[in-house]
Design an enzyme around this catalytic site. Structure first.
Site, PDB file in Angstrom:
ATOM      1  CB  SER C  45     -31.042 -39.439 -18.124  1.00 40.91           C
ATOM      2  OG  SER C  45     -32.221 -40.184 -18.037  1.00 40.91           O
ATOM      3  CG  ASN C  46     -26.386 -39.506 -20.662  1.00 37.27           C
ATOM      4  OD1 ASN C  46     -25.639 -39.187 -19.757  1.00 37.27           O
ATOM      5  ND2 ASN C  46     -26.613 -40.763 -21.006  1.00 37.27           N
ATOM      6  CE  LYS C 164     -31.617 -45.465 -22.131  1.00 35.30           C
ATOM      7  NZ  LYS C 164     -31.171 -44.086 -21.836  1.00 35.30           N
ATOM      8  CB  SER C 166     -31.752 -47.158 -17.931  1.00 39.03           C
ATOM      9  OG  SER C 166     -31.797 -46.396 -19.119  1.00 39.03           O
ATOM     10  N   GLY C 189     -30.117 -49.902 -21.831  1.00 36.25           N
ATOM     11  CA  GLY C 189     -29.592 -48.591 -21.487  1.00 36.25           C
ATOM     12  C   GLY C 189     -28.312 -48.637 -20.667  1.00 36.25           C
TER      13      GLY C 189
END
Lengths: 301, 301, 301, 301
Positions: C45-46, C164, C166, C189
């Site tokens: 996402s980042n 993961k 988040s 996350g």
């Protein structure tokens, strides 16, 4: 007695010292009664009912009953969290002259409030009530939703004659209307969707702005009823800004401030509510002025 | 008197006819007192406080006070919607021997419950209270959130000594701990995150399962305190299924049913709550049995 | 290759003209690799993966693979909305040298994303993937929740080796850990609950602040692992303000701005994202400075 | 070309092997074109656009353009997460003969999608688009809300001519209508509130049931336009059960199943979507039958 038209959910006036002020209430009632409003709700959400003890509750009802002429519906909020307390409040309201009771859903134990629980609760209340019962769904406040499926079952009870749906979900209101018999009155509780709610079958509304600008609200109802949809839609749009300030934005403190601007002396809300800021008063003043202009223009055209 | 360890939020027993049953309450209290629980909360959410009138409230407090020995904290829920009613209930609870009052946030007029409104409300209550005050945030029930920023301000009041945070948001609990002085006790109210809440700085918890399986809950607290994290984590995982049944799934009716299974006679909840189904009883029985097995294994290893 | 410790979810650098900038990426990677971070996630996402076309995606992976030494996990985000596109992206990533793929839940057709749908999707991807698969749940972004019940089923697949998570719901993370075998790696996350997530059994984390302050994040992990809980808790509290700015408050634009402050040249985000305001930069600068101070103090004590 | 009336959001047919099936699409289009529908949307949410790559996208548009006669609006969904990808898709759609593009809000980085971000994004797209642009808000899918305040600003752009609002919030739709000029077309995307949306000023709708029962949807529109409100309200109520099955309950898989029942051969959805169960097919069959009965009765009366 018919449940059609625009009803005002009256605020409860308090003294500066916080005590119930029946004199102020009587004076304000005298003025509300002179308007074309169909009837009145006392001790609803806007009446700060959750802040009153049972003795104050009775005095507020008695005061309203003395003022509201027979033939004009006086609806009294009597919802409590327990079934037994609701029944007691309902009986007392009936004894004090309520024409209808408006029973808000219990909502404290949210996860347990199934359709069955609601049907059980309201059936017991309606069985015991000396006057006809109105269901009352206000999800934004209670966190529970009295669904059309439960209402359809409850509408079969001879002593349950209608409901106030305070949510603005027009699909849900449509389901309430189509799922209940003709005689069951669905009243809208959200002003910003009042016109649309009437379109999908509501027979009226209980609207906070009706305390402040009763003529405008009644006119919106009548235009819609008369099939003058373009005018109704325009008036609805004009009413929205004030409706938002009196509802989600400033709530009861905003309603009391707006009433002061309109010349009603209803005092301040009880703590933890507090009088609104000067900015809020200015916003309310402007919204009322703007609405009056809209209405004048609309009447002239 | 210290606010450390595991506290049980006691249910309020009723007769079969729905009346408050102080005899049953006394008998159950005798047994709870014999457990290693740190202290007791009466008239909290699990105590069906919203279903009791003020007179019943006083009798329930008096009954608990007679049973709970001095030196073992007796915490009494006194939150009401208005500040004035909360102050009255708080004073009466103090007169009746409460060691602390636990004051749930008002939440009816949600949009108006700003940080300032909460600070105003709790400051007035703490000023007037004869005993130390615990804040109480239970967003799932009230629909409002008492934020760390407001708590940080309130923690400066000499008569506000801690809070119960019933949400399971560990980031928020971390903020509560890091934003308040050491002397301010943060108690967890969600069992399924109790171990994590202790890790981030809670000094104890008020846990529904502590009514049913007090030894397990106390052991979880002690393992964590002793730095035996692996064992604590395993016990926490074992406690989760029962905690969910007593919390979000079956609520107070589930708690009362589980207590019956555990040999406590606390009657049924008041309407609109209703006794749980047979399936629910079976699920509760299984969860308790499974937990006992986990605990035995954990103790042997 | 082990999935333990702190991983950085790397941003993707762009030229001023908006094109992918592999030179800048290479330079930044050189620096990240010199930190004690356990490994790296690209195109998460980042990494603004949703803004890249498939050709750019491949170039970004190839660039990272050239830089990240073998033996240090390179994790590549390959989630797409359709199963077939996810499989294609996964195969390409494997061909380009990814050690693991991180597959975000599809979430467009929310109401259809049942446990069964997720199991079907991930099983097909894992069957086809040349490298081990990590599940990826990020409810705040996708609007769907990959529940522990579905994860427990998927953890039995030989090519699904971890996930993961988040979200910051510690109860859910606890369920993920207790419902999956030891070999299944649960990575956190959310930075603001990283310490708590480690307490309940996460073996590491993929944390945006790890791009900016890798040493602090690694130290938090190591303190927790070493059982130095008080120090870990204090460091966690110190990390929260920066974590919030890089997460919910300013998101990817905030991360890129913070990296500039930290001397990394990663350009601006693609539109509709925009560089953050001057006020945001100031807030980020202060949060980084404050954190450095905390860390120095913590190291000295 | 006018944006008034009922538009169908067409599904995209796939082969049994999952490939795009332009032959099936052409056959189905031939039938849809023979109905009184005002126009067609391809590659919207119901068209599984998120499952298609760019090459498939182009083939689907070209197929539709060959079938849909000039003069009957062909609207093409071209929303992507990045502004640049949206512009590219928009230009290609224009080149392939789209009359309008329908641009769904980007929604991945939810917290950054402010009014300003939306205005920036849509202005850039509209500046670059060879054909008029329709905004598209579908909060239930994207998790972001394109608010009336942003739409009011965007409606001033000469190349932005309307929007599809897929939410059922009638107050918001009222705000969209009252906040934009007459020439700006607001189309409803929720069937269960279609009648109410027309009442408050929508000029038409893009309705999934219009693919299956186009005549009913067109009749509902015409009754409302003709001021035959009682009949419209009744038909709306009759349409709700099918609308719910095709919307929130079974989504695209339900739409494709319903179309099979109606004699359209559009194949199955792509994974992770899956064909609906037999129970779902039965429910759809019943809802269609019931609706046909309602309609017959309504036409006779």
């Amino acid at each position: 007695m018919t449940l059609t038209g625009v009803f005002a959910p009256l605020p409860t006036p308090f003294h500066a010292n916080g005590e119930l002020d029946t004199r102020r209430f009587r004076d304000a009632l005298a003025r509300w009664i002179s308007t074309p409003l169909a009837g009145f709700v006392v001790l609803g959400s806007n009446g700060e009912a959750v802040f009153l003890d049972e003795e104050e509750t009775d005095r507020a009802i008695a005061t309203a009953r003395e003022s509201v002429p027979r033939g004009r519906p006086l609806i009294v909020g009597t919802g409590r969290e327990s079934t037994r307390a609701t029944i007691r409040a309902t009986k007392r309201a009936g004894d004090l002259g309520a024409d209808f009771v408006l029973v808000r859903t219990p909502g404290f134990f949210k996860s347990q409030m199934t359709n069955d629980a609601f049907v059980r609760h309201y059936s017991a209340v309606a069985d015991a009530s000396p006057v006809p019962v109105l269901l009352y769904n206000f999800t934004a406040v209670t966190g529970v939703n009295l669904l059309p499926a439960a209402v359809a079952r409850l509408a079969a009870h001879p002593n349950i004659v209608g409901m106030k749906e305070s949510g603005g979900d027009i699909a849900q209101i449509g389901d309430l209307v189509s799922g209940t018999p003709e005689r069951f009155a669905v009243l809208a509780g959200t002003t910003s969707t009042f016109y649309a709610a009437l379109c999908v079958g509501c027979v009226g509304g209980v609207l906070a702005p009706a305390c402040v600008v009763p003529d405008v609200c009644v006119r919106l109802f009548e235009l819609t009823r008369a099939g003058r949809h373009d005018e109704a839609r325009a008036l609805q749009a004009g009413l929205v800004p004030l409706a938002r300030l009196l509802g989600p934005v400033y709530g009861v403190p905003g309603l009391k401030a707006a009433l002061k601007l309109a010349g009603y002396d209803v005092g301040d809300p009880r703590s933890p509510l507090a009088p609104v800021s000067e900015e809020a008063v200015a916003a309310l003043r402007q919204a009322i002025a703007q609405l009056e202009q809209t209405t004048v223009v609309s009447k002239q055209s």
